[in-house]
Design an enzyme around this catalytic site. Structure first.
Site, PDB file in Angstrom:
ATOM      1  N   ARG A   1       0.748  -1.253   0.063  1.00 51.60           N
ATOM      2  CA  ARG A   1      -0.013  -0.073   0.019  1.00 51.60           C
ATOM      3  C   ARG A   1       0.729   1.224   0.041  1.00 51.60           C
ATOM      4  NH1 ARG A   1      -2.841  -4.266   1.700  1.00 51.60           N
ATOM      5  NH2 ARG A   1      -5.139  -3.937   1.698  1.00 51.60           N
TER       6      ARG A   1
ATOM      7  N   GLN B   1      -9.245  -6.534  -1.576  1.00 48.00           N
ATOM      8  CA  GLN B   1      -8.267  -5.929  -2.347  1.00 48.00           C
ATOM      9  C   GLN B   1      -8.546  -4.947  -3.558  1.00 48.00           C
ATOM     10  OE1 GLN B   1      -5.559  -8.969  -4.029  1.00 48.00           O
ATOM     11  NE2 GLN B   1      -4.905  -9.326  -1.591  1.00 48.00           N
TER      12      GLN B   1
ATOM     13  N   ASP C   1      -6.675 -14.602   6.519  1.00 49.34           N
ATOM     14  CA  ASP C   1      -5.378 -15.096   6.089  1.00 49.34           C
ATOM     15  C   ASP C   1      -4.816 -16.028   7.056  1.00 49.34           C
ATOM     16  OD1 ASP C   1      -4.991 -13.924   3.585  1.00 49.34           O
ATOM     17  OD2 ASP C   1      -3.898 -12.195   4.325  1.00 49.34           O
TER      18      ASP C   1
END
Length: 411
Positions: A27, A146, A289
């Site tokens: 990012r 995302q 995740d």
């Protein structure tokens, strides 16, 4: 190539220098490119994903192959859509199977011109960079975060800014919050009211930034200490007060006998004598995740589980739900999918499907290798196929295992 992994002791002690956060690094790279930041971000991740993105951003070419790097594909698609020029972006065969149509449609609504080179809705893409004009976009909140982060990162640089109206349940909210918090660190103002995020047109403010250690990488050390009989691990440069949503796992692991103590140089993990829960139930909608970490831990500890909030796992580096089912069966555990985005196991071990030395397929997915390797602390010997897939997020993983007493042999 395969690695044979064994535990030489049941106690683990050590000091681990975790990799920097890939999510933050990627990012910040986009933000720095958007504001022509003269300061280079410190402690950038050395993961494959971050290297690929950094190389693309500093390349003199107009054609990019980002391999398996999903974040790079999404972020670059949005970034290049507003950079004047003609660009092509492709990836691995798996990347060509990962949908991107939602992001492309959203960008085209803003005035972008993006075309599919091979198959509609999927990479590779041809992008004709152009001037974008903001509006209100309606998006399904359950899509990959995302896509949303890619749009938010470029939002301040779009004429009139951008408003995202997210419909339904929002998946991986913590990653969207991470994006917005990082944007704020570089001077961006925004509003998030209900399911609507508004980012006015404005300028990013260049400045210095240091990337913090990766909480997703930390999860494997929490898993290891939960499986070990005793020990202490210091995770350097890790902060409980973190920008990353996966910092929530510090609370989760308390019920699994792992205590977290903030020190000046990191977080000290220690083993407690608390009893284990009869069953674990988690909603991973904010932290998908770490689902593989928890599933492998539960099977190794013989703890039945029910996990929800896993809809996005099917469009990751592999279909992670199917991959977990396939590989955990090699330990005698039949993991079911009661409904879309759910995983469950009743704690039963079927000796007829259990393998003496399971050979773990990684499916080009770093988190398969990272999550299964710690299971050796439960008494298993494992062979890991394509072990260097860990370089996608944690390049030093195998060396770190050796440092605390694991045996890692090349086969």
């Amino acid at each position: 190539m395969k690695y044979q992994v064994t535990a030489t002791r049941t106690e683990i002690n050590g000091c681990i220098n975790l990799p920097a956060s890939k999510s933050i690094s990627n990012r910040v790279l986009i933000i720095n490119a958007l504001c022509y930041n003269p300061y280079v971000a410190k402690n950038l991740s050395d993961s494959d994903d971050t290297r690929v993105l950094e190389q693309a951003l500093f390349s003199n070419s107009n054609k990019f192959d980002i391999g398996h790097a999903g974040t790079a594909m999404r972020f670059l698609t949005a970034f290049l859509s507003k950079i004047v020029g003609e660009w092509e972006i492709t990836g691995s065969e798996r990347m060509k199977q990962r949908p991107i149509g939602i992001l492309v449609d959203a960008l085209n609504e803003l005035g972008a011109r993006i075309e599919y080179i091979e198959k509609d809705g999927f990479p590779p893409l041809k992008i004709f960079g152009s001037h974008l004009k903001g509006k209100t976009l309606e998006l399904d909140g359950s899509i990959s975060s995302q896509y949303i982060s890619a749009l938010l990162l470029i939002a301040p640089t779009i004429e009139n800014g951008l408003t995202l109206a997210l419909k339904g349940e929002i998946t991986s909210r913590s990653y969207i919050e991470l994006t917005l918090k990082l944007m704020a660190r570089f001077g961006i103002q925004y509003k998030w009211e209900g399911n609507t995020i508004t980012v006015p047109e404005q300028n990013y403010l260049p400045g210095e930034f240091t990337v913090e250690a990766d909480w997703s990488g930390a999860s494997y050390w929490y898993q290891m200490l939960a499986l070990a009989e005793k020990g202490e691990i210091l995770l350097e440069n890790l902060q409980i007060d973190s920008l990353q949503g996966d910092a929530n796992i510090a609370g989760w692991f308390k019920q699994l006998g792992v205590q977290s103590t903030q020190k000046s140089d990191g977080i000290l993990l220690s083993k407690s004598t608390s009893s284990l829960p009869a069953k674990l139930e988690f909603d991973f909608i904010e932290n998908p995740d770490v689902a593989q970490t928890m599933a492998c831990l539960c099977v190794a500890k013989k703890i039945p589980f029910y996990f929800s909030g896993l809809k996005t796992l099917k469009i990751k580096e592999t279909d992670r739900i199917a991959a977990l089912q396939n590989e955990l069966k090699k330990f005698g555990a039949t993991v079911t999918e009661p409904a879309h985005g759910e995983l469950a196991w009743d704690g039963t071990i079927d000796a007829s499907t259990a393998e003496k030395i399971p050979i773990i397929k990684t499916y080009h997915d770093h988190r398969m290798a990272l999550a299964f390797a710690p299971m050796v602390l439960a008494g298993y010997n494992l062979d890991i196929e394509d072990p260097m897939v860990v370089t996608k997020s944690y390049p030093s993983f195998w060396e770190d295992l050796k440092q605390v007493g694991f045996a890692v042999k090349v086969l």
